[in-house]
Design an enzyme around this catalytic site. Structure first.
Site, PDB file in Angstrom:
ATOM      1  NE  ARG A   1      -2.992   0.416   3.236  1.00 59.00           N
ATOM      2  CZ  ARG A   1      -2.276   0.446   4.375  1.00 59.00           C
ATOM      3  NH1 ARG A   1      -1.454   1.440   4.622  1.00 59.00           N
ATOM      4  NH2 ARG A   1      -2.393  -0.524   5.243  1.00 59.00           N
TER       5      ARG A   1
ATOM      6  CE1 TYR B   1     -16.326  13.091 -15.019  1.00 59.02           C
ATOM      7  CE2 TYR B   1     -15.847  12.906 -12.677  1.00 59.02           C
ATOM      8  CZ  TYR B   1     -16.223  12.324 -13.873  1.00 59.02           C
ATOM      9  OH  TYR B   1     -16.485  10.977 -13.915  1.00 59.02           O
TER      10      TYR B   1
ATOM     11  CG  ASP C   1      -9.458  17.247 -13.792  1.00 56.65           C
ATOM     12  OD1 ASP C   1      -8.797  16.711 -14.701  1.00 56.65           O
ATOM     13  OD2 ASP C   1     -10.462  16.714 -13.274  1.00 56.65           O
TER      14      ASP C   1
ATOM     15  CE  LYS D   1     -12.684   9.641 -17.920  1.00 55.35           C
ATOM     16  NZ  LYS D   1     -12.965  10.866 -17.175  1.00 55.35           N
TER      17      LYS D   1
END
Ligand SMILES: *Cc1c(COP(=O)(O)O)cnc(C)c1O
Length: 393
Positions: free
Chosen positions: A45, A97, A169, A194
């Protein structure tokens, strides 16, 4: 060295074996020589070598100090918000978004973090919306789906004067076209789902920070909260990034061709594409980015929602789906899909008209994409384009 060459060669050859492809370290833990004596890795992790390569790579691409890879774009956004505390305010772009809007409003407002939305493509709005509690300015540029552009450099100066962080972003532009940190931003986030992944085959998110100090804070939050990216998905994003330059170049060229076609079509009311001289923020777009991206939106004459629904179900190459940035072209109707949960009046006020259609222009031949739109227009609206060039499949 050109940036394409640099990108390809910043992906390291495996120092252990010489493997030219980055090895996938599918492990949860690492054997220690003595308690607390390890090879730099103790638990996956906290650190994983495959994820580490991706994190280094995105930091280099975005000209930042540190990269941190997350299980989704929203997990990346979430980690940035966790830098704040109760009483702090976020000033965000209004055309944000939808998932970020939901995260800010439904999750963080109840913890006392408030959000003000404004059209950041107008600098004056940013000045007016600031308060002494504003600790984070949140931009997307271009925005989704109306492709508004904000002046990142100018807003970075405002953030600096205000003593607050600027996060951009950069999902729609990608670091090939735009590097917000070089323009003054403190943090960049990506939905690597994306363009970075690029093949519509994974969900991933990235954060890049200007300073190591800020990066360590995000990494601490990630380790404490746990939203890491898995080794195989890290490898897929690395592989996607290997062809990012080439793909983005083609996405931009084809999107411009599609936008120009739409501009001349008699059934089209308005085309949104920052590469068109008619786009209200074209000058800023040209100043701060190397290209205008692969997303094109448009509205129909009379704002007919019915015709829009017809059109998006008649395209054959443009597949009807949410998401963007992949090899295959996609079409969506925000009013009935991504923006359905926003009340109609509010959605329209934000520029998302009932007939607005968003295209993610993929890597098929642009000529075929235009022909596909032509046949769909004809079926949906009866209107033929002026330079009828309908091809047969
Ligand atoms: C898709 C998207 C996100 C969210 O990313 P996920 O990987 O779906 O969690 C955030 N910002 C923008 C601009 C996006 O397009």
């Amino acid at each position: 060295m050109s940036s394409a060459t640099e990108l390809i060669h910043s992906i390291p050859v495996d120092p252990l074996t010489g493997a030219i492809s980055v090895p996938i370290y599918q492990t949860s833990t690492y054997v220690q020589d003595a308690p607390g004596v390890n090879k730099g890795y103790d638990y996956a992790r906290s650190n994983n070598p495959t994820r580490g390569v991706l994190e280094q790579l995105i930091a280099e691409l975005e000209k930042g100090e540190m990269g941190i890879a997350f299980g989704s774009g929203l997990a990346a956004i979430d980690a940035v918000v966790k830098l704040l505390k109760s009483g702090d305010e976020i000033l965000a772009v209004d055309d944000i978004y939808g998932g970020a809007f939901r995260l800010f409003g439904s999750i963080y407002e109840k913890f006392g973090i408030t959000v003000t939305y404004t059209d950041t493509s107008n600098i004056e709005n940013v000045f007016n919306a600031l308060s002494s509690n504003t600790k984070l300015i949140w931009l997307e540029s271009p925005t989704n789906p109306t492709l508004k552009i904000s002046d990142i450099e100018a807003i970075a100066r405002i953030a600096k004067a205000q003593g607050c962080l600027l996060c951009v972003d950069n999902t729609f532009a990608s670091p090939v076209l735009q590097q917000p940190i070089a323009l003054g931003a403190d943090i960049v986030v990506h939905s690597a789902t994306k363009y970075l992944g690029g093949h519509s085959d994974l969900i991933a998110g990235l954060v890049v920070t200007k300073t190591k100090e800020l990066g360590e804070k995000i990494k601490y939050i990630q380790n404490a909260c746990g939203a890491i990216l898995a080794p195989f998905d890290s490898w897929l994003v690395i592989r996607g990034i290997e062809t990012l330059h080439l793909r983005i170049k083609q996405h931009c060229a084809s999107a411009l061709e599609v936008a120009r076609f739409l501009e001349t079509h008699p059934a089209v009311e308005k085309v949104f594409y920052p590469g068109l001289a008619t786009h209200p923020n074209h000058t800023v777009a040209k100043k701060q980015s190397k290209g205008f991206g692969g997303i094109v939106s448009f509205t129909l004459k009379n704002d007919s929602e019915e015709a829009a629904v017809q059109l998006v179900t008649q395209t054959r190459l443009f597949k009807l789906a949410e998401s963007l940035g992949g090899i295959k072209s996609l079409v969506s109707h925000p009013a009935n899909m991504t923006h359905k949960s926003i009340p109609a009046a509010k959605r329209r006020a934000a520029g998302v008209a009932d007939s607005l259609i968003r295209l993610s222009v993929g890597l098929e031949d642009a000529e075929d994409l235009v022909a596909d739109l032509e046949q769909a227009f004809e079926k949906a609206t009866g209107a033929k384009s002026k330079q009828s060039t309908v091809l047969s499949y």
